[in-house]
Motif scaffolding. Structure first.
Motif, PDB file in Angstrom:
ATOM      1  N   PRO A 134       0.823  -1.210   0.000  1.00 10.49           N
ATOM      2  CA  PRO A 134       0.000   0.000   0.000  1.00 10.49           C
ATOM      3  C   PRO A 134       0.850   1.250   0.000  1.00 10.49           C
ATOM      4  O   PRO A 134       2.000   1.246   0.414  1.00 10.49           O
ATOM      5  CB  PRO A 134      -0.792  -0.129   1.316  1.00 10.49           C
ATOM      6  N   VAL A 135       0.247   2.298  -0.472  1.00 13.31           N
ATOM      7  CA  VAL A 135       0.921   3.591  -0.436  1.00 13.31           C
ATOM      8  C   VAL A 135       1.067   4.016   1.017  1.00 13.31           C
ATOM      9  O   VAL A 135       0.116   3.923   1.795  1.00 13.31           O
ATOM     10  CB  VAL A 135       0.111   4.647  -1.212  1.00 13.31           C
ATOM     11  N   PRO A 136       2.279   4.426   1.443  1.00 14.55           N
ATOM     12  CA  PRO A 136       2.470   4.813   2.844  1.00 14.55           C
ATOM     13  C   PRO A 136       1.499   5.901   3.270  1.00 14.55           C
ATOM     14  O   PRO A 136       1.199   6.836   2.512  1.00 14.55           O
ATOM     15  CB  PRO A 136       3.914   5.304   2.887  1.00 14.55           C
ATOM     16  N   ALA A 137       0.993   5.758   4.490  1.00 17.59           N
ATOM     17  CA  ALA A 137       0.085   6.775   5.007  1.00 17.59           C
ATOM     18  C   ALA A 137       0.831   8.084   5.205  1.00 17.59           C
ATOM     19  O   ALA A 137       2.010   8.090   5.558  1.00 17.59           O
ATOM     20  CB  ALA A 137      -0.503   6.306   6.342  1.00 17.59           C
ATOM     21  N   PRO A 138       0.179   9.215   4.950  1.00 14.63           N
ATOM     22  CA  PRO A 138       0.855  10.505   5.169  1.00 14.63           C
ATOM     23  C   PRO A 138       1.200  10.690   6.633  1.00 14.63           C
ATOM     24  O   PRO A 138       0.475  10.250   7.516  1.00 14.63           O
ATOM     25  CB  PRO A 138      -0.192  11.530   4.705  1.00 14.63           C
ATOM     26  N   ILE A 139       2.311  11.328   6.881  1.00 12.95           N
ATOM     27  CA  ILE A 139       2.760  11.550   8.254  1.00 12.95           C
ATOM     28  C   ILE A 139       2.024  12.746   8.819  1.00 12.95           C
ATOM     29  O   ILE A 139       2.036  13.837   8.229  1.00 12.95           O
ATOM     30  CB  ILE A 139       4.271  11.803   8.283  1.00 12.95           C
ATOM     31  N   PRO A 140       1.347  12.588   9.948  1.00 14.32           N
ATOM     32  CA  PRO A 140       0.635  13.723  10.537  1.00 14.32           C
ATOM     33  C   PRO A 140       1.598  14.854  10.869  1.00 14.32           C
ATOM     34  O   PRO A 140       2.766  14.634  11.162  1.00 14.32           O
ATOM     35  CB  PRO A 140       0.033  13.123  11.820  1.00 14.32           C
ATOM     36  N   ALA A 141       1.074  16.045  10.809  1.00 13.28           N
ATOM     37  CA  ALA A 141       1.892  17.206  11.159  1.00 13.28           C
ATOM     38  C   ALA A 141       2.230  17.156  12.640  1.00 13.28           C
ATOM     39  O   ALA A 141       1.482  16.600  13.447  1.00 13.28           O
ATOM     40  CB  ALA A 141       1.125  18.490  10.854  1.00 13.28           C
ATOM     41  N   PRO A 142       3.404  17.681  13.028  1.00  9.53           N
ATOM     42  CA  PRO A 142       3.769  17.717  14.445  1.00  9.53           C
ATOM     43  C   PRO A 142       2.705  18.416  15.279  1.00  9.53           C
ATOM     44  O   PRO A 142       2.001  19.316  14.802  1.00  9.53           O
ATOM     45  CB  PRO A 142       5.085  18.491  14.450  1.00  9.53           C
ATOM     46  N   VAL A 143       2.605  17.988  16.519  1.00 11.55           N
ATOM     47  CA  VAL A 143       1.587  18.552  17.404  1.00 11.55           C
ATOM     48  C   VAL A 143       1.792  20.046  17.587  1.00 11.55           C
ATOM     49  O   VAL A 143       0.858  20.828  17.530  1.00 11.55           O
ATOM     50  CB  VAL A 143       1.626  17.828  18.769  1.00 11.55           C
ATOM     51  N   ALA A 144       3.047  20.444  17.827  1.00 10.74           N
ATOM     52  CA  ALA A 144       3.323  21.863  18.039  1.00 10.74           C
ATOM     53  C   ALA A 144       4.123  22.397  16.862  1.00 10.74           C
ATOM     54  O   ALA A 144       5.111  21.806  16.446  1.00 10.74           O
ATOM     55  CB  ALA A 144       4.110  22.067  19.334  1.00 10.74           C
ATOM     56  N   ALA A 145       3.701  23.511  16.307  1.00  8.54           N
ATOM     57  CA  ALA A 145       4.433  24.112  15.193  1.00  8.54           C
ATOM     58  C   ALA A 145       5.787  24.595  15.671  1.00  8.54           C
ATOM     59  O   ALA A 145       5.913  25.152  16.762  1.00  8.54           O
ATOM     60  CB  ALA A 145       3.639  25.290  14.623  1.00  8.54           C
ATOM     61  N   PRO A 146       6.831  24.341  14.878  1.00  3.43           N
ATOM     62  CA  PRO A 146       8.153  24.771  15.303  1.00  3.43           C
ATOM     63  C   PRO A 146       8.255  26.283  15.414  1.00  3.43           C
ATOM     64  O   PRO A 146       7.662  27.024  14.640  1.00  3.43           O
ATOM     65  CB  PRO A 146       9.067  24.224  14.204  1.00  3.43           C
ATOM     66  N   VAL A 147       9.010  26.679  16.408  1.00  2.00           N
ATOM     67  CA  VAL A 147       9.210  28.107  16.636  1.00  2.00           C
ATOM     68  C   VAL A 147      10.653  28.429  16.307  1.00  2.00           C
ATOM     69  O   VAL A 147      11.571  27.747  16.755  1.00  2.00           O
ATOM     70  CB  VAL A 147       8.911  28.472  18.111  1.00  2.00           C
ATOM     71  N   SER A 148      10.879  29.450  15.521  1.00  2.00           N
ATOM     72  CA  SER A 148      12.215  29.726  15.003  1.00  2.00           C
ATOM     73  C   SER A 148      13.229  29.980  16.097  1.00  2.00           C
ATOM     74  O   SER A 148      14.376  29.606  15.972  1.00  2.00           O
ATOM     75  CB  SER A 148      12.166  30.925  14.051  1.00  2.00           C
TER      76      SER A 148
ATOM     77  N   ASP B 159      13.073  28.753  19.172  1.00  2.00           N
ATOM     78  CA  ASP B 159      12.872  27.754  20.224  1.00  2.00           C
ATOM     79  C   ASP B 159      13.479  26.423  19.782  1.00  2.00           C
ATOM     80  O   ASP B 159      12.783  25.547  19.264  1.00  2.00           O
ATOM     81  CB  ASP B 159      11.378  27.592  20.502  1.00  2.00           C
ATOM     82  N   PRO B 160      14.805  26.260  19.971  1.00  2.00           N
ATOM     83  CA  PRO B 160      15.446  25.013  19.520  1.00  2.00           C
ATOM     84  C   PRO B 160      14.828  23.769  20.143  1.00  2.00           C
ATOM     85  O   PRO B 160      14.647  22.757  19.460  1.00  2.00           O
ATOM     86  CB  PRO B 160      16.902  25.194  19.963  1.00  2.00           C
ATOM     87  N   LEU B 161      14.499  23.829  21.438  1.00  2.00           N
ATOM     88  CA  LEU B 161      13.919  22.660  22.090  1.00  2.00           C
ATOM     89  C   LEU B 161      12.560  22.330  21.478  1.00  2.00           C
ATOM     90  O   LEU B 161      12.221  21.161  21.277  1.00  2.00           O
ATOM     91  CB  LEU B 161      13.790  22.910  23.593  1.00  2.00           C
ATOM     92  N   GLY B 162      11.807  23.361  21.149  1.00  2.00           N
ATOM     93  CA  GLY B 162      10.514  23.146  20.508  1.00  2.00           C
ATOM     94  C   GLY B 162      10.660  22.487  19.147  1.00  2.00           C
ATOM     95  O   GLY B 162       9.887  21.588  18.781  1.00  2.00           O
ATOM     96  N   ARG B 163      11.682  22.889  18.391  1.00  2.00           N
ATOM     97  CA  ARG B 163      11.908  22.276  17.083  1.00  2.00           C
ATOM     98  C   ARG B 163      12.293  20.806  17.236  1.00  2.00           C
ATOM     99  O   ARG B 163      11.863  19.959  16.445  1.00  2.00           O
ATOM    100  CB  ARG B 163      12.998  23.040  16.327  1.00  2.00           C
ATOM    101  N   GLU B 164      13.113  20.523  18.231  1.00  3.01           N
ATOM    102  CA  GLU B 164      13.516  19.130  18.435  1.00  3.01           C
ATOM    103  C   GLU B 164      12.326  18.272  18.870  1.00  3.01           C
ATOM    104  O   GLU B 164      12.197  17.118  18.463  1.00  3.01           O
ATOM    105  CB  GLU B 164      14.647  19.043  19.469  1.00  3.01           C
ATOM    106  N   ARG B 165      11.456  18.847  19.695  1.00  6.41           N
ATOM    107  CA  ARG B 165      10.255  18.104  20.098  1.00  6.41           C
ATOM    108  C   ARG B 165       9.353  17.847  18.896  1.00  6.41           C
ATOM    109  O   ARG B 165       8.738  16.773  18.782  1.00  6.41           O
ATOM    110  CB  ARG B 165       9.508  18.884  21.175  1.00  6.41           C
TER     111      ARG B 165
END
Length: 692
Positions: free
Chosen positions: A4-18, A20-26
């Motif tokens: 089957p065609v791979p399911a699309p990956i859901p968007a991250p729960v929290a949008a990355p903040v430019s 906020d390095p820890l936020g981007r890593e999360r």
């Protein structure tokens, strides 16, 4: 196979903040977990109906898919990645694997997105190696190495090293120290996030060569051996899938303690066993006195057994006459003898030679047929080999040997033993291993563990033992020469990783040198590595335990703890068991596991005292939980186990429980070095003088 065609990956729960390095890593962690779920769902939805020709193929493929699904499990409390590498690109410089500006997240398994682009790189991949090896002196094209800190499965911190910045001073990683010292509940966990350069060199050494690792307490030798298995399975998966891998430990409690390490790294197929499991041809119901066990474990017994096995060969004095139709074909005794001597001289295993003998005799008959003008083919030779006269001759010349029966005769027939031990064992040694009473049959015999090894050696003389691709042998210092030979038979065509500490040898036949042990194993060309940096045992604890080294292993390099936290250490003279229980209660107030280690004879009384105080406790090998974090450990089973905190009861009793002082002091050394964060030594009798 329809995929089957791979399911699309859901968007991250929290949008990355430019900013906020820890936020981007999360966010990257959330996206990676979603990608792993999609990979697992793809595997679960595979349809194999159209690609399997028969039920056998279907069963094999279904099993492979099941294993793939298991390997893609997302362990919620295990970090999906623990590091990041940012590669540099210097014009004209040779690049390792990374290209300019590329970032790689390093984790326990590979994860890719719907387009096949990597989101997490397996720690065993070549591109991941600089995470463990790169330094200020040799950055290996890495500009930045980032380590991540987790609480449970949540990413809570990060720490950067700018390896290419000359102005930044190299410093000890706080996150690395925290991970090493993190309290544990449950079985042994992997050290994939904290592997040190000297450990990584051993882990990534090639499959073709064998390695012996001498490592004191807390140096991570067991973890290194297990991670080496995981690496070899990654680098040589097809070969090892055919030949197999095996981890050998000292006892079942130890194997239960380490059994979750390889599955956490995605490796589900590695078998585990003890040496006793390998040689379980008979039921072990008896024990040997120490002196008898030492003799039975001596490599000289291999010569005694070989002599006894091949003594069954009887050189012929009569010809063999084969009747076919109206013709009689006579093979003279001297030709039969020549065939038998050739097989003996070639050193072929007894059983293989016995199987070859009928064909050799039949060939002699066919030569005569051809000389007389006949033109016999292979079918005629096979028929002659099955002829009753040939079978009778083989039975007389090369009779079958049953290994257990042969060993039983050696141990119960003084005359038979004397003949085959002549010039090998002296009269006193022969008398020591002879059984006092006759035994009616193999099943009635009360075999000891050493007897089972003798039977295994005899079995191999008769029929070749199957060889594996790689064997890991842990706590190897406690094996006898004959046990080494038993393990070596399981990797004659493969390689081995031997792990141990000469100072922790607690059997009367304990290994005196690794060179000697490797010779018995059949791996005399193995590379011997020594780990001396202690990551698990606190400074004060290992310093105290090292007072015993001059008495138990002179010349061995003491372990030097690299822990910044010295740990908790106390020695207390007490008046009774109530104070031992109080020490356990004190340590249980801390986070993590606690072990109460005592001489085996003391265990029932201490168990009763703990129960009376309302403190639940476990036996070695049982998995600790947050509700029950205390394990009551007989000193004889402490080897290889670790606890955050340890109470050691009455060191002199631990020493006195062994047959000699050196073995007792070695047992004490083991018991003293099981603590990762703190140790309380309690004693009602004076401490051994070696600790003073």
């Amino acid at each position: 196979m329809s995929e089957p065609v791979p399911a699309p990956i859901p968007a991250p729960v929290a949008a990355p903040v430019s900013d906020d390095p820890l936020g981007r890593e999360r966010s990257h962690l959330a996206a990676s977990r979603a990608a792993l779920r999609a990979m697992r769902e793809d595997a679960e939805s595979l349809d194999i109906k159209d690609v399997t020709a028969n039920w056998v193929n279907a069963a094999v493929l279904s099993r492979q898919i099941e294993e793939r699904i298991k390997a893609l499990a997302d362990l919620s409390h295990t970090p999906l990645f623990f590091g990041r590498l940012d590669y540099l690109h210097a014009p004209g410089a040779e690049q390792a694997e990374g290209a300019e500006g590329e970032q790689f997240y390093i984790g326990r398994r590979h994860v890719h997105d719907a387009d096949g682009d990597p989101m997490v790189i397996d720690w065993r991949a070549l591109v991941s190696q600089p995470f463990y090896r790169a330094s200020k002196k040799d950055p290996l094209d890495v500009g930045l190495r980032r380590r991540f800190g987790y609480t449970g499965g949540d990413l809570t911190a990060y720490e950067d090293e700018h390896l290419s910045d000359p102005s930044e001073t190299a410093a000890t990683s706080k996150l690395l120290q925290q991970e090493i010292e993190r309290p544990r509940v449950g079985p042994m966990r992997d050290i994939v996030a904290t592997i040190q350069p000297e450990q990584d060199e051993i882990v990534r050494s090639g499959l073709g060569g064998s390695v012996c690792v001498q490592g004191g307490p807390g140096t991570g030798k067991t973890a290194v051996g297990l991670h080496r298995v995981a690496y070899l399975l990654y680098a040589h998966r097809e070969r090892l899938a055919r030949t197999g891998t095996l981890v050998i430990g000292p006892n079942s409690s130890f194997l239960q303690y380490i059994e979750q390490v390889l599955p956490a790294l995605g490796e589900l197929e590695v078998k585990q066993a003890t040496v006793d499991d390998l040689v379980a041809h008979v039921e072990v119901r008896g024990t040997d006195e120490s002196a008898a066990a030492v003799i039975k474990g001596d490599a000289r017994m291999a010569d005694v057994l070989r002599s006894a096995v091949y003594s069954h060969v009887t050189l012929p004095t009569e010809p063999v006459v084969v009747v076919r139709g109206s013709r009689r074909w006579r093979v003279p005794a001297y030709e039969l003898e020549a065939v038998a001597r050739e097989l003996l001289d070639r050193g072929i295993r007894y059983g293989a030679a016995r199987e070859a003998l009928p064909q050799r005799i039949a060939h002699l008959v066919l030569v005569q047929m051809e000389r007389s003008g006949e033109a016999p083919d292979d079918r005629v030779q096979d028929a002659v080999a099955r002829n009753a006269a040939v079978k009778a001759a083989v039975k007389t010349l090369w009779p079958p040997v049953e290994p257990a029966k042969l060993v039983l005769r050696l141990l119960t027939d003084a005359g038979f033993l004397a003949v085959h031990a002549a010039g090998i064992l002296d009269a006193d040694e022969q008398k020591e291993i002879l059984w006092a009473k006759p035994v009616r049959s193999v099943k009635a015999a009360k075999w000891s563990a050493a007897d089972a090894v003798l039977i295994d050696e005899t079995t191999d003389l008769v029929q070749r033992t199957h060889s594996l691709g790689h064997v890991v042998l842990d706590e190897a210092q406690d094996l006898s020469p004959m046990q080494y030979r038993a393990v070596g038979r399981r990797c004659t065509t493969g390689s081995a990783t031997v792990l141990g500490d000469l100072a922790q040898g607690t059997t009367p036949w304990a290994t005196r040198s690794w060179a000697e042990a490797l010779t018995h194993l059949g791996k005399s060309d193995a590379v011997i590595e020594e780990l001396t940096a202690g990551f698990r045992v606190p400074t004060d604890v290992i310093t105290y335990a090292s007072r015993l080294l001059p008495h138990i292993a002179p010349g061995l390099t003491p372990v030097a703890s690299v822990r910044e936290n010295p740990g908790f250490f106390d020695v207390r003279a007490i008046s009774g068991e109530g104070e031992v229980v109080a020490a356990c209660e004190e340590l249980l107030r801390n986070e993590g596991s606690t072990g109460l280690i005592a001489a085996d004879a003391r265990i029932p009384d201490l168990a009763q005292a703990l129960t009376a105080a309302g403190i639940g406790h476990l036996s070695p090998g049982e998995e600790t939980t947050h509700e029950t974090r205390l394990t009551l450990v007989p000193a004889s089973l402490a080897k290889g186990l670790e606890y955050d905190y340890v109470v050691l009861d009455d060191p002199q009793a631990v020493v006195d429980a062994e047959p000699d002082e050196r073995t007792g002091l070695r047992r004490l050394y083991v018991a003293l070095t099981r603590a990762v964060s703190g140790l309380i030594v309690t004693h009602t009798t004076p401490l051994p003088r070696e600790l003073s």
